[in-house]
Design an enzyme around this catalytic site. Structure first.
Site, PDB file in Angstrom:
ATOM      1  N   VAL A  15      28.632 -11.020 -11.579  1.00  0.00           N
ATOM      2  CA  VAL A  15      28.137 -11.204 -12.947  1.00  0.00           C
ATOM      3  C   VAL A  15      28.118  -9.872 -13.685  1.00  0.00           C
ATOM      4  O   VAL A  15      28.484  -9.802 -14.859  1.00  0.00           O
ATOM      5  CB  VAL A  15      26.746 -11.858 -12.948  1.00  0.00           C
ATOM      6  CG1 VAL A  15      26.170 -11.919 -14.363  1.00  0.00           C
ATOM      7  CG2 VAL A  15      26.811 -13.264 -12.346  1.00  0.00           C
ATOM      8  N   CYS A 131      22.720 -21.108 -14.263  1.00  0.00           N
ATOM      9  CA  CYS A 131      24.066 -21.475 -14.718  1.00  0.00           C
ATOM     10  C   CYS A 131      24.210 -22.980 -14.937  1.00  0.00           C
ATOM     11  O   CYS A 131      24.803 -23.418 -15.932  1.00  0.00           O
ATOM     12  CB  CYS A 131      25.115 -20.968 -13.731  1.00  0.00           C
ATOM     13  SG  CYS A 131      24.731 -21.323 -11.994  1.00  0.00           S
ATOM     14  N   HIS A 243      31.444 -24.755 -12.320  1.00  0.00           N
ATOM     15  CA  HIS A 243      30.487 -25.783 -11.908  1.00  0.00           C
ATOM     16  C   HIS A 243      30.793 -27.087 -12.651  1.00  0.00           C
ATOM     17  O   HIS A 243      31.081 -27.079 -13.849  1.00  0.00           O
ATOM     18  CB  HIS A 243      29.059 -25.367 -12.245  1.00  0.00           C
ATOM     19  CG  HIS A 243      28.502 -24.290 -11.376  1.00  0.00           C
ATOM     20  ND1 HIS A 243      29.174 -23.760 -10.297  1.00  0.00           N
ATOM     21  CD2 HIS A 243      27.297 -23.648 -11.428  1.00  0.00           C
ATOM     22  CE1 HIS A 243      28.406 -22.825  -9.720  1.00  0.00           C
ATOM     23  NE2 HIS A 243      27.284 -22.745 -10.389  1.00  0.00           N
TER      24      HIS A 243
END
Length: 336
Positions: A15, A131, A243
């Site tokens: 990240v 997230c 995702h």
């Protein structure tokens, strides 16, 4: 144009490096930038703005003279150093779970509740949501504003990159071992992730939901509406990036597929990919490297009188972390 002094804490992680890339892509007005990490990573070089910058050890005194710090160094580090940064006059946007549920710290998704950014004044910290929560609320809030959502049932299919670089490496090693017919123990997760799905992300709580699942409950309620009921199941899947979420919502009033597509097609940072006849629907490979949230498979539910089913996909490192934080910074800078 005014320029700002920026700190990246956890700069060498997945990240952290994406923070850096997104800042450059968005041409954020950076005057000076400092990269911080653990003592193990100090001394590495990271390129920014055509210059190689040396990573320094994260410690007190490193935030003085800086305006905004983007943190992705883990909850324990954030608990220790976010208040240090704030005390040294540098506002923190923190990607860990350390501060998300503190009542006086804003938990922000700019497309949903940007008005809360001003509450950084409470403690000098803004929390970046989980997230999975980010991509879900970006997709659902446009509907919620038109037709309030009462219940959400969500099952996630979460990429290994959400667990960090070691998890990515584990999937690579296990996959290579499989094709070589080699037997190796699980490399990162409790079980092999290659060619498997693990319905277990983070630690189990007393109610038999995992911490990851309860994050989605509490964060959705804090960001969108406290009365929304959320029933989540989070699953780790052998995907590198992106995702996916199967989402079923119950709304106060009837809503059909055509109305939902019309609403979502106008929503900020949402891309509708929904043409069953042409086999067009959201998938991780479409979202990888992108900042938008992709929504498709929109259809009327079979168990609720009012509501919808849909499939939501986003790049978990960009939209689910770095991009959201930088978008917060873009709004915050104009308040300083």
């Amino acid at each position: 144009m005014k320029e700002y002094n920026i700190v990246i804490a956890g700069a060498t992680g997945l990240v952290g490096r994406t923070f850096i890339r997104v800042l450059e892509e968005k041409k954020f007005p950076v005057k000076r930038i400092r990269f911080l990490a653990s003592s193990r990573s100090a001394g590495q070089k990271i390129r920014f703005g055509g210059e190689d910058i040396t990573v320094e050890e994260l410690k007190k005194g490193m935030f003085k003279g800086f305006d905004i710090a983007l943190f992705s160094a883990g909850g324990t580090v954030s608990r220790e150093f976010a208040p240090v940064s704030a005390s040294e006059g540098c506002i923190v946007i923190d990607n860990s779970s350390a501060w998300r549920m503190e009542p006086d710290i804003p938990l922000v998704v700019p497309q949903v509740n940007a008005h809360r950014i001003k509450d950084y004044k409470n403690r000098g910290i803004i929390a970046n949501p989980n997230c999975s929560t980010i991509q879900m609320v970006v997709a659902l809030n446009p509907i919620h504003k038109v037709n309030p959502i009462k219940r959400i049932v969500v099952s996630t299919y979460q990429a290994v990159s959400g667990a960090g670089q070691k998890a990515v490496d584990a999937l690579n090693r296990e996959t290579n071992a499989y094709y070589k017919n080699e037997k190796i123990p699980p490399q990162h997760f409790p079980y092999h992730i290659a060619f498997n799905c693990i319905p277990h992300i983070d630690v189990f709580q007393e109610n038999n939901y995992t911490k990851e699942e309860m994050k989605m409950v509490f964060e959705t309620q804090k960001i969108m509406e406290s009365g929304i009921k959320v029933a989540p199941t989070t699953v780790r899947v052998p995907v590198m990036h992106g995702h996916s979420e199967s989402v079923l919502i119950e709304t106060e009033r009837p809503i059909d597929r055509e109305e939902a597509i019309k609403i979502l097609s106008k929503a900020q940072m949402v891309v509708v990919v929904d043409d069953p006849k042409e086999k067009k629907y959201p998938m991780p490979i479409l979202a990888a490297g992108r900042d938008e949230v992709f929504v498709g498979r929109i259809r009327e539910p079979l168990i609720f009188e009012n509501g919808l089913s849909m499939f939501i996909v986003a790049d978990n490192i960009r939209r689910g972390a770095a991009t959201n934080a930088v978008e917060i910074a873009e709004i915050l800078k104009d308040m300083l």
